[in-house]
Scaffold this active site. Structure first.
Site, PDB file in Angstrom:
ATOM      1  CG  ASP A 274      -2.096   0.981   1.042  1.00 32.95           C
ATOM      2  OD1 ASP A 274      -1.948   1.969   0.300  1.00 32.95           O
ATOM      3  OD2 ASP A 274      -3.157   0.756   1.665  1.00 32.95           O
ATOM      4  NE  ARG A 276      -4.598   3.111  -0.340  1.00 31.81           N
ATOM      5  CZ  ARG A 276      -5.721   2.461  -0.062  1.00 31.81           C
ATOM      6  NH1 ARG A 276      -6.874   2.922  -0.528  1.00 31.81           N
ATOM      7  NH2 ARG A 276      -5.692   1.360   0.678  1.00 31.81           N
TER       8      ARG A 276
END
Length: 372
Positions: A274, A276
């Protein structure tokens, strides 16, 4: 691109757009053999885990452009015997950070400029064919996190089944990404803890209804759930593919079709599970004057990230998409390897739980105690 230090200039060429002509031109300009810089995630996928941020591959004989691209992003069992993996230099590491920030394939050729090539490099800099960037400035940019947000414009946008909303556009000051806050309902009617959904953009799911994920259904159900609670905010974030961008997401899809799950596929092309950064969401809420929220999410990382950034998350609500034969493996991976609170949905054998139902019986969705 030329990354400059006081000691040496290094020519950097992204692997994503490497062709034979460009490879030959880079070697001729630098006057030195190239090294292939790969992320630690890519190295792990090759069975060569490292603790450093990146590794640099050196070659007895430099492969052609196609072979270099395969070394960077194809599913391989390991490295050929004639390729050595060395720790990447600080210059090479910063080069990869720049590529990741631009959501390009995190792989590059690094070619130190030989002393006899300084005039040729200076000529290309003068005619605009080459861009020189100071290494310290590039490193500072990459260490700064997401660029500050500028509130650019807003307008009333009526939506089916929702009615009037207000779209507020925020642009990162480096102009790489734009994010939208969708304000639902009248602000005077919002709850003290404003219902908020963080939704990362998904072109394939949100617009075209792809069945590989549950994003489109989550987007629509998220807006409906916010409307049902007298309104709130959906933040539509330009973080396609968990932050790797659409091009890399499609590369990962090809690898998933070969049998890899979503996390392993991302690792093969050089990314973590991930990428983000939800500080952007906090900054948007801050500019909108919202500090206390009820978060609609199945992702514990969103709760933790917003709290670290300074947003008061007073509660959580489950928000499920549609479980199908096409996305069951994807959702199972999110639950088992990302830690998303999805096990109730997956245990329903395809029957979708309404957004609030999983929370009505003492936190049965697997969320933290005391939170809805």
């Amino acid at each position: 691109m030329l990354l400059r230090t006081a000691e040496v200039d290094t020519l950097i060429h992204p692997l994503e757009c490497l062709r034979e002509e460009a490879l030959a031109a880079a070697r001729a300009l630098a006057g030195s053999p190239p090294m292939l810089v790969l992320s630690r995630h890519r190295m792990a996928s090759l069975g060569l885990p490292i603790t450093e941020e990146a590794a640099a591959l050196s070659f007895d004989a430099v492969p052609d452009a196609r072979a270099l691209r395969e070394l960077a992003s194809s599913r391989l069992e390991g490295l050929p015997d004639d390729i050595a993996a060395l720790p990447a230099s600080p210059v090479a590491q910063v080069a990869l950070r720049l590529l990741r920030r631009a959501q390009m394939l995190p792989a590059a050729l690094a070619l130190p400029v030989a002393p006899g090539q300084t005039n040729a490099v200076a000529e290309q800099l003068a005619n605009g064919s080459l861009l020189a960037v100071d290494l310290e400035a590039a490193a500072a940019l990459c260490a700064s996190g997401p660029a500050p947000l500028l509130r650019v414009s807003d307008a009333r946008v009526p939506l089916p089944a929702i009615g009037d909303t207000r779209f507020v556009l925020f642009r990162e000051t480096d102009a790489l990404h734009e994010h939208v806050a969708i304000l639902i309902g009248e602000r005077a009617n919002w709850q003290e803890a404003v219902p908020v959904r963080l939704h990362s953009a998904c072109l394939t799911g949100d617009i075209f209804g792809s069945m590989r994920c549950d994003c489109g259904a989550q987007l629509r159900r998220g807006m409906a759930a916010i409307q049902a609670q007298s309104g709130g905010i959906l933040l539509y974030l330009a973080q396609e593919g968990r932050g790797i961008g659409l091009g890399n997401k499609l590369r990962a899809y090809q690898l998933q079709d070969q049998g890899l799950d979503t996390i392993d596929a991302d690792q093969v092309i050089g990314y973590g599970k991930d990428e983000r950064d939800f500080r952007t969401a906090h900054d948007m809420l801050d500019q909108l004057g919202v500090s206390s929220i009820e978060l609609l999410t199945n992702n514990p990382a969103k709760v933790e990230a917003l709290r670290r950034a300074g947003t008061r998350v007073v509660g959580r609500q489950a928000i499920y998409g549609q479980l199908t034969a096409h996305n069951r493996h994807y959702l199972s991976t999110k639950a088992d390897r990302h830690g998303h609170w999805l096990h109730d949905l997956l245990n329903e054998q395809g029957e979708v739980i309404p957004a609030r139902a999983a929370d009505e019986d003492g936190n049965s969705d697997g969320g933290p105690s005391g939170e809805r």
